[in-house]
Design an enzyme around this catalytic site. Sequence first.
Site, PDB file in Angstrom:
ATOM      1  N   PHE A 110      33.118 103.573 -53.821  1.00  9.05           N
ATOM      2  CA  PHE A 110      32.053 104.462 -53.370  1.00  9.05           C
ATOM      3  C   PHE A 110      31.553 105.326 -54.534  1.00  9.05           C
ATOM      4  CE2 PHE A 110      30.796 108.204 -50.544  1.00  9.05           C
ATOM      5  CZ  PHE A 110      29.573 107.647 -50.260  1.00  9.05           C
ATOM      6  N   TYR A 126      24.159 117.056 -58.147  1.00  9.14           N
ATOM      7  CA  TYR A 126      24.975 116.022 -58.793  1.00  9.14           C
ATOM      8  C   TYR A 126      25.619 116.547 -60.079  1.00  9.14           C
ATOM      9  CZ  TYR A 126      22.402 113.373 -55.412  1.00  9.14           C
ATOM     10  OH  TYR A 126      21.877 112.939 -54.217  1.00  9.14           O
ATOM     11  N   HIS A 179      32.708 122.219 -49.184  1.00 15.63           N
ATOM     12  CA  HIS A 179      32.223 121.221 -48.227  1.00 15.63           C
ATOM     13  C   HIS A 179      33.177 120.029 -48.354  1.00 15.63           C
ATOM     14  CE1 HIS A 179      29.139 119.082 -45.853  1.00 15.63           C
ATOM     15  NE2 HIS A 179      29.318 118.048 -46.654  1.00 15.63           N
ATOM     16  N   ASN A 229      14.689 119.254 -60.829  1.00 17.49           N
ATOM     17  CA  ASN A 229      14.586 118.699 -59.471  1.00 17.49           C
ATOM     18  C   ASN A 229      15.336 119.582 -58.471  1.00 17.49           C
ATOM     19  OD1 ASN A 229      13.892 116.719 -57.492  1.00 17.49           O
ATOM     20  ND2 ASN A 229      16.027 116.060 -57.554  1.00 17.49           N
ATOM     21  N   GLU A 252      31.928 117.239 -43.359  1.00 17.09           N
ATOM     22  CA  GLU A 252      30.935 116.172 -43.176  1.00 17.09           C
ATOM     23  C   GLU A 252      31.563 114.956 -42.485  1.00 17.09           C
ATOM     24  OE1 GLU A 252      28.212 115.449 -46.463  1.00 17.09           O
ATOM     25  OE2 GLU A 252      28.459 113.293 -46.145  1.00 17.09           O
ATOM     26  N   ASP A 257      18.781 106.480 -50.478  1.00 15.99           N
ATOM     27  CA  ASP A 257      18.844 105.459 -51.537  1.00 15.99           C
ATOM     28  C   ASP A 257      17.910 104.301 -51.227  1.00 15.99           C
ATOM     29  OD1 ASP A 257      20.700 106.622 -53.239  1.00 15.99           O
ATOM     30  OD2 ASP A 257      22.329 106.092 -51.870  1.00 15.99           O
ATOM     31  N   SER A 298      32.756 123.751 -44.714  1.00 17.57           N
ATOM     32  CA  SER A 298      31.958 122.885 -43.835  1.00 17.57           C
ATOM     33  C   SER A 298      32.546 121.479 -43.946  1.00 17.57           C
ATOM     34  CB  SER A 298      30.477 122.914 -44.225  1.00 17.57           C
ATOM     35  OG  SER A 298      30.300 122.679 -45.600  1.00 17.57           O
TER      36      SER A 298
HETATM   37  P1  FAD Z   1      16.062 113.734 -54.816  1.00 16.05           P
HETATM   38  O1  FAD Z   1      16.504 115.147 -54.949  1.00 16.05           O
HETATM   39  O2  FAD Z   1      14.681 113.464 -54.348  1.00 16.05           O
HETATM   40  O3  FAD Z   1      16.289 113.078 -56.264  1.00 16.05           O
HETATM   41  C1  FAD Z   1      16.528 111.715 -56.476  1.00 16.05           C
HETATM   42  C2  FAD Z   1      16.214 111.335 -57.924  1.00 16.05           C
HETATM   43  O4  FAD Z   1      14.808 111.353 -58.117  1.00 16.05           O
HETATM   44  C3  FAD Z   1      16.797 112.284 -58.965  1.00 16.05           C
HETATM   45  O5  FAD Z   1      17.166 111.523 -60.074  1.00 16.05           O
HETATM   46  C4  FAD Z   1      15.629 113.189 -59.284  1.00 16.05           C
HETATM   47  O6  FAD Z   1      15.723 113.772 -60.562  1.00 16.05           O
HETATM   48  C5  FAD Z   1      14.444 112.228 -59.180  1.00 16.05           C
HETATM   49  N1  FAD Z   1      13.203 112.936 -58.788  1.00 16.05           N
HETATM   50  C6  FAD Z   1      12.975 113.601 -57.625  1.00 16.05           C
HETATM   51  N2  FAD Z   1      11.724 114.125 -57.627  1.00 16.05           N
HETATM   52  C7  FAD Z   1      11.158 113.745 -58.801  1.00 16.05           C
HETATM   53  C8  FAD Z   1       9.875 113.942 -59.392  1.00 16.05           C
HETATM   54  N3  FAD Z   1       8.911 114.657 -58.767  1.00 16.05           N
HETATM   55  N4  FAD Z   1       9.644 113.412 -60.617  1.00 16.05           N
HETATM   56  C9  FAD Z   1      10.606 112.706 -61.256  1.00 16.05           C
HETATM   57  N5  FAD Z   1      11.841 112.469 -60.752  1.00 16.05           N
HETATM   58  C10 FAD Z   1      12.104 112.974 -59.549  1.00 16.05           C
HETATM   59  N6  FAD Z   1      22.342 109.432 -48.232  1.00 16.05           N
HETATM   60  C11 FAD Z   1      22.027 108.936 -46.999  1.00 16.05           C
HETATM   61  O7  FAD Z   1      21.418 107.858 -46.891  1.00 16.05           O
HETATM   62  N7  FAD Z   1      22.381 109.614 -45.845  1.00 16.05           N
HETATM   63  C12 FAD Z   1      23.049 110.806 -45.883  1.00 16.05           C
HETATM   64  O8  FAD Z   1      23.348 111.380 -44.830  1.00 16.05           O
HETATM   65  C13 FAD Z   1      23.392 111.350 -47.161  1.00 16.05           C
HETATM   66  N8  FAD Z   1      24.045 112.531 -47.268  1.00 16.05           N
HETATM   67  C14 FAD Z   1      24.313 113.056 -48.499  1.00 16.05           C
HETATM   68  C15 FAD Z   1      24.937 114.322 -48.590  1.00 16.05           C
HETATM   69  C16 FAD Z   1      25.237 114.887 -49.820  1.00 16.05           C
HETATM   70  C17 FAD Z   1      25.890 116.255 -49.863  1.00 16.05           C
HETATM   71  C18 FAD Z   1      24.918 114.175 -51.026  1.00 16.05           C
HETATM   72  C19 FAD Z   1      25.267 114.753 -52.367  1.00 16.05           C
HETATM   73  C20 FAD Z   1      24.284 112.926 -50.956  1.00 16.05           C
HETATM   74  C21 FAD Z   1      23.961 112.360 -49.711  1.00 16.05           C
HETATM   75  N9  FAD Z   1      23.307 111.126 -49.603  1.00 16.05           N
HETATM   76  C22 FAD Z   1      23.000 110.617 -48.342  1.00 16.05           C
HETATM   77  C23 FAD Z   1      22.947 110.346 -50.796  1.00 16.05           C
HETATM   78  C24 FAD Z   1      21.487 110.602 -51.298  1.00 16.05           C
HETATM   79  O9  FAD Z   1      20.563 110.142 -50.325  1.00 16.05           O
HETATM   80  C25 FAD Z   1      21.311 109.845 -52.612  1.00 16.05           C
HETATM   81  O10 FAD Z   1      22.120 110.394 -53.608  1.00 16.05           O
HETATM   82  C26 FAD Z   1      19.872 109.653 -53.102  1.00 16.05           C
HETATM   83  O11 FAD Z   1      19.879 108.685 -54.156  1.00 16.05           O
HETATM   84  C27 FAD Z   1      19.204 110.887 -53.679  1.00 16.05           C
HETATM   85  O12 FAD Z   1      18.907 111.796 -52.722  1.00 16.05           O
HETATM   86  P2  FAD Z   1      18.427 113.296 -53.143  1.00 16.05           P
HETATM   87  O13 FAD Z   1      18.150 114.008 -51.898  1.00 16.05           O
HETATM   88  O14 FAD Z   1      19.353 113.886 -54.112  1.00 16.05           O
HETATM   89  O15 FAD Z   1      17.046 112.901 -53.899  1.00 16.05           O
END
Ligand code: FAD
Length: 299
Positions: free
Chosen positions: A227, A156, A277, A172, A25, A117, A23
């Site tokens: 980055f 991660y 990916h 998580n 991106e 973020d 895939s």
């Molecule tokens: P989550 O899975 O919600 O986790 C974030 C943090 O919070 C982790 O440390 C987790 O352990 C903690 N956490 C979550 N839930 C709980 C809970 N209930 N209690 C305690 N701790 C908790 N960013 C963008 O803005 N746009 C994009 O299009 C984008 N695409 C991405 C694509 C990929 C493949 C990847 C790997 C990252 C991408 N990102 C993107 C970055 C991403 O938004 C950031 O890394 C962000 O900081 C975390 O998102 P997440 O979905 O992993 O969050």
Amino acid sequence: MNVAYDRRTSRSSRAERPQFEVSFEFFPPKSDAMEERFWESIGRLAPLRPRFVSVTYGAGGSTRERTLRMVSRIKAESGVDAAAHLTCVGATRADVDAVVRGYRDAGISRIVALRGDPPEGVGQPFTPHPEGYRNAAELVAGIRAIGDFDISVAAYPEKHPQSPHWEGEIDNLKRKIDAGASRAITQMFFDNSDYFRFVERARKAGISAPIVPGIQPIHSFTQISAFAARCGASIPRWLAERFEGLEDAPETHALVASAVAAEQVLELVDAGITEFHFYTLNRANLVLALARLLGVRPD
Ligand code: FAD
């Protein structure tokens, strides 16, 4: 002769090797010139028949319309499946749900679901919107409630910068998969042992969904290191040394970049990985070469 070396999957003939799934991106282009390169790259990569091409979602929903426009057009014009990224940072549930319905109504059935973020930067604490989804696991459940989407989530290999410990990190990921995600896609990493250790931890925790390695070709070492630092991915010393002094030598830089990416991908192939990916940064060249090493070629 070394027999194990001879049996490497990456050295097997196309007839004998597994079917690789890829895939790609992309990010939504910001200018006409960038949009031209975007479509040119899609035009070159679509014939490889990827599982999907995904388009990122700008911080705080800044690319909401552009992401939707790009994924809709990719699907309509190139015939490949398109996945729209979506974040929930700084938005109410109602707003995010409206975007999900917009994707559904446009015929988009794949979403990469992310928390996003904090606007102040990844190092800052995350405060959810008072009426918003608090994290990606909640977002996945919200998307599931709206439609039958194929959902990917982030993983991660070096731990999310905000995770205090591995247990929380893996818990998580499990919550996201249990909420209805089909696969995880990893953040970029450059040392494959980080990925292997991560997959082992996840499997031990009972996560059986695919954990697809996210491969970042190094088009510009300066840009990718900056980055990587922002998203908590480390640059091993040996890698930095390979690019040392190449700032003004673009041809050598490009050759080293392709050698580095090929080494990483082929090592993963030899370890049994069959899904990849690629973070394209809207460029096709390096990714085309890597796909060719996998035996993935235009129809
Ligand atoms: P989550 O899975 O919600 O986790 C974030 C943090 O919070 C982790 O440390 C987790 O352990 C903690 N956490 C979550 N839930 C709980 C809970 N209930 N209690 C305690 N701790 C908790 N960013 C963008 O803005 N746009 C994009 O299009 C984008 N695409 C991405 C694509 C990929 C493949 C990847 C790997 C990252 C991408 N990102 C993107 C970055 C991403 O938004 C950031 O890394 C962000 O900081 C975390 O998102 P997440 O979905 O992993 O969050």
